[in-house]
Design a protein around this motif. Structure first.
Motif, PDB file in Angstrom:
ATOM      1  N   SER A  36       0.837  -1.197   0.000  1.00  0.00           N
ATOM      2  CA  SER A  36       0.000   0.000   0.000  1.00  0.00           C
ATOM      3  C   SER A  36       0.873   1.250   0.000  1.00  0.00           C
ATOM      4  CB  SER A  36      -0.902   0.023   1.246  1.00  0.00           C
ATOM      5  OG  SER A  36      -1.771  -1.093   1.244  1.00  0.00           O
ATOM      6  N   ILE A  37       0.500   2.242  -0.815  1.00  0.00           N
ATOM      7  CA  ILE A  37       1.226   3.505  -0.910  1.00  0.00           C
ATOM      8  C   ILE A  37       0.281   4.621  -0.500  1.00  0.00           C
ATOM      9  CG2 ILE A  37       2.452   5.075  -2.454  1.00  0.00           C
ATOM     10  CD1 ILE A  37       3.056   2.630  -4.225  1.00  0.00           C
ATOM     11  N   SER A  64       9.907  -3.443  -2.191  1.00  0.00           N
ATOM     12  CA  SER A  64      10.477  -2.849  -0.973  1.00  0.00           C
ATOM     13  C   SER A  64      10.482  -1.331  -1.003  1.00  0.00           C
ATOM     14  CB  SER A  64      11.916  -3.363  -0.778  1.00  0.00           C
ATOM     15  OG  SER A  64      11.933  -4.767  -0.633  1.00  0.00           O
ATOM     16  N   ALA A  65      10.600  -0.740  -2.195  1.00  0.00           N
ATOM     17  CA  ALA A  65      10.647   0.721  -2.314  1.00  0.00           C
ATOM     18  C   ALA A  65       9.963   1.142  -3.609  1.00  0.00           C
ATOM     19  CB  ALA A  65      12.089   1.201  -2.283  1.00  0.00           C
ATOM     20  N   PRO A  67       9.893  10.971  -1.340  1.00  0.00           N
ATOM     21  CA  PRO A  67      10.058  10.875   0.113  1.00  0.00           C
ATOM     22  C   PRO A  67      10.988   9.728   0.490  1.00  0.00           C
ATOM     23  CG  PRO A  67       7.954   9.926  -0.534  1.00  0.00           C
ATOM     24  CD  PRO A  67       8.529  10.571  -1.762  1.00  0.00           C
ATOM     25  N   LEU A  68      11.664   9.887   1.608  1.00  0.00           N
ATOM     26  CA  LEU A  68      12.461   8.785   2.143  1.00  0.00           C
ATOM     27  C   LEU A  68      11.546   7.579   2.325  1.00  0.00           C
ATOM     28  CD1 LEU A  68      15.267   7.961   3.271  1.00  0.00           C
ATOM     29  CD2 LEU A  68      14.408   8.624   5.529  1.00  0.00           C
ATOM     30  N   GLU A  69      11.978   6.438   1.850  1.00  0.00           N
ATOM     31  CA  GLU A  69      11.110   5.248   1.787  1.00  0.00           C
ATOM     32  C   GLU A  69      11.942   4.022   2.147  1.00  0.00           C
ATOM     33  OE1 GLU A  69       8.057   3.649  -1.603  1.00  0.00           O
ATOM     34  OE2 GLU A  69      10.117   4.052  -2.244  1.00  0.00           O
ATOM     35  N   ILE A  70      11.654   3.431   3.308  1.00  0.00           N
ATOM     36  CA  ILE A  70      12.428   2.279   3.782  1.00  0.00           C
ATOM     37  C   ILE A  70      11.475   1.261   4.398  1.00  0.00           C
ATOM     38  CG2 ILE A  70      14.434   1.530   5.097  1.00  0.00           C
ATOM     39  CD1 ILE A  70      15.141   4.511   5.449  1.00  0.00           C
ATOM     40  N   LYS A  71      11.627   0.023   4.016  1.00  0.00           N
ATOM     41  CA  LYS A  71      10.762  -1.042   4.526  1.00  0.00           C
ATOM     42  C   LYS A  71      11.524  -1.904   5.526  1.00  0.00           C
ATOM     43  CE  LYS A  71       7.977  -4.981   2.907  1.00  0.00           C
ATOM     44  NZ  LYS A  71       8.694  -6.005   3.707  1.00  0.00           N
ATOM     45  N   PRO A  90       6.375  -0.045   3.298  1.00  0.00           N
ATOM     46  CA  PRO A  90       7.492   0.794   3.724  1.00  0.00           C
ATOM     47  C   PRO A  90       7.030   1.894   4.681  1.00  0.00           C
ATOM     48  CG  PRO A  90       7.365   0.614   1.306  1.00  0.00           C
ATOM     49  CD  PRO A  90       6.071   0.102   1.866  1.00  0.00           C
ATOM     50  N   THR A  91       7.988   2.450   5.394  1.00  0.00           N
ATOM     51  CA  THR A  91       7.746   3.677   6.149  1.00  0.00           C
ATOM     52  C   THR A  91       8.178   4.848   5.274  1.00  0.00           C
ATOM     53  OG1 THR A  91       9.938   3.615   7.172  1.00  0.00           O
ATOM     54  CG2 THR A  91       8.159   2.532   8.352  1.00  0.00           C
ATOM     55  N   TYR A  92       7.616   6.028   5.537  1.00  0.00           N
ATOM     56  CA  TYR A  92       7.889   7.193   4.691  1.00  0.00           C
ATOM     57  C   TYR A  92       8.294   8.409   5.513  1.00  0.00           C
ATOM     58  CZ  TYR A  92       5.910   4.613   0.778  1.00  0.00           C
ATOM     59  OH  TYR A  92       5.688   3.672  -0.197  1.00  0.00           O
ATOM     60  N   GLU A  93       9.203   9.185   4.917  1.00  0.00           N
ATOM     61  CA  GLU A  93       9.575  10.520   5.401  1.00  0.00           C
ATOM     62  C   GLU A  93      10.401  10.528   6.678  1.00  0.00           C
ATOM     63  OE1 GLU A  93       6.568  13.552   5.237  1.00  0.00           O
ATOM     64  OE2 GLU A  93       5.380  12.411   3.781  1.00  0.00           O
TER      65      GLU A  93
END
Length: 430
Positions: free
Chosen positions: A176-177, A247-248, A303-307, A314-317
């Motif tokens: 999901s984005i 993943s991103a 945005p910074l995007e790391i899972k 992923p998590t954002y920002e």
């Protein structure tokens, strides 16, 4: 581990130091890079890391690949000492395929059942040939470099087939984005990119090496690895990037979109040292330092995007440190020589746009999650071919061209009616 190392990265590369622009730096790296990480012995291998990054949960297939990922470690033993453990690993892998074939196939999507069955049959046949070859080499005391390379390549070939079966288990795009990023392109799956680079060899020695493994004999066997050495003082090399949208998706989407637009074609390598190779700044001396969307006439930031390994999305920002995830493992860690990530300004999480860097270190000292890169930069790909030439790149070497050779259909354009996300100077969404 020696003196701390500071490297400038981000929205403003310093072409010469005299015109260095604002805040594009990685933190000091006293604890340099990562430990084994991942799973099995393949924690440093980019292809293994990509297999484990697939959004699946099939225990027998994971066990199967973990067993075969031990082969390169066994081959490091002197002579034929590691051959018996390799043969036992092949027997164990064959046992899993024999007893748990149905459990593997159970997770394959219906449309891929027949193809996956064919692949599994091929893996069984390959394992049989693999055992025969290793046995023959052992009996004839063939434990030199050449025979070991053949064994290593055969095990990698089998692992690639296992990875192909695992890819058939992914049903759609299960990520999901957030809606606020609707204007940005996204990669809903995987893609493969080829990038042709012309290395200026005049007055230079091309070492062609990865990590601590020298392959300097390459130029005596030109053509073996894909390079094209000629009389014009140049060496043409093709680098292959395997890009992971699971993943991103936004970072991968931005990169693949720019490749498809020809954005990087003709661009110079802009930074190269013993730590990273970086490019992607269209106007290094003046700016803008990223991609300007021609339809909106505005800089497109990602945005910074790391899972995290344990998360579906992923998590954002925010960095892992911001979120209190300092010991957690990212899905795509900085474990492998050739890890690819989006560059950004040091104090602006969401300033990434078009600049990317390729890491020239592999896991050595600290484990995944305990180095200063994991959880701080958006990793989105690994260089899987041509890596032996990454360390030979220098500023001024030229990207002749780049293209998407697989997975372009997974690239989805952003909503043309949506506004590009805007971030404040500290990276927050306005």
């Amino acid at each position: 581990a020696g003196a701390a190392l500071t490297v400038a990265l981000g929205a403003a590369l310093p072409p010469p130091p005299a015109v260095a622009a604002d805040g594009a730096a990685l933190p000091e790296l006293a604890r340099l890079i990562t430990g084994e990480g991942g799973q099995g012995a393949g924690g440093k291998d980019p292809e293994a890391l990509l297999r484990y990054a697939l959004p699946i949960d099939n225990k027998p297939s994971r066990e199967l690949q973990a067993i075969l990922e031990e082969v390169p470690e066994r081959l490091k033993q002197p002579g034929i000492k590691g051959f018996n453990p390799i043969l036992r690993a092949a027997d164990e892998a064959d046992g899993i395929l024999s007893k748990q074939r149905n459990a593997i196939l159970a997770d394959v999507t219906p449309a891929n059942k027949a193809k996956a069955t064919e692949e599994l049959n091929g893996i069984v046949a390959d394992l049989s040939a693999f055992r025969t070859d290793v046995t023959t080499k052992k009996e004839n005391n063939k434990g030199g470099l050449g025979p070991k390379e053949e064994i290593g390549e055969a095990s990698k070939s089998i692992l690639r087939r296992i990875g192909a079966v695992e890819a058939m288990m992914v049903d759609g795009f299960p990520v999901s984005i957030p809606a606020k990023y609707a204007a940005l392109p996204r990669l809903e799956g995987r893609a493969r990119v080829e990038m042709d680079v012309e290395i200026n060899t005049k007055g230079r020695v091309i070492a062609a090496s990865v990590g601590n493994v020298s392959t300097s004999y390459y130029l005596r066997n030109e053509g073996r690895k894909g390079g094209d050495y000629n009389s014009k003082d140049t060496l043409g090399v093709t680098f292959v990037f395997d890009v992971d949208g699971y993943s991103a998706p936004l970072t991968s989407g931005a990169f693949v979109d720019l490749i498809n637009r020809g954005f990087y074609d003709g661009m110079d390598i802009q930074r190269a040292d013993d730590f990273v190779v970086q490019t992607g700044d269209p106007v290094p001396r003046g700016g803008p330092h990223g991609f300007v969307d021609p339809d909106r006439e505005a800089l497109r930031n990602v945005p910074l995007e790391i899972k995290r390994v344990q998360d579906k999305d992923p998590t954002y920002e925010a960095t892992f440190e911001d979120l209190g995830y300092t010991l957690d493992q990212p899905q795509l860690p900085f474990n492998a020589f050739g890890t690819v990530a989006m560059a950004r300004e040091q104090f602006n999480n969401n300033s990434g746009s078009s600049q990317f860097f390729v890491l020239l270190k592999e896991s050595e000292i600290t484990p995944t999650g305990l180095n200063l890169l994991d959880g701080a930069y958006s990793t989105f790909a690994y260089v899987t071919e041509g890596t032996e030439f990454l360390g030979d790149l220098r500023p001024g070497d030229k990207i002749v061209g780049a293209r998407v050779v697989d997975g372009l259909d997974n690239l989805k354009t952003g909503d043309s009616d949506a506004e590009l996300p805007e971030f404040d100077e500290f990276g927050g969404l306005l």
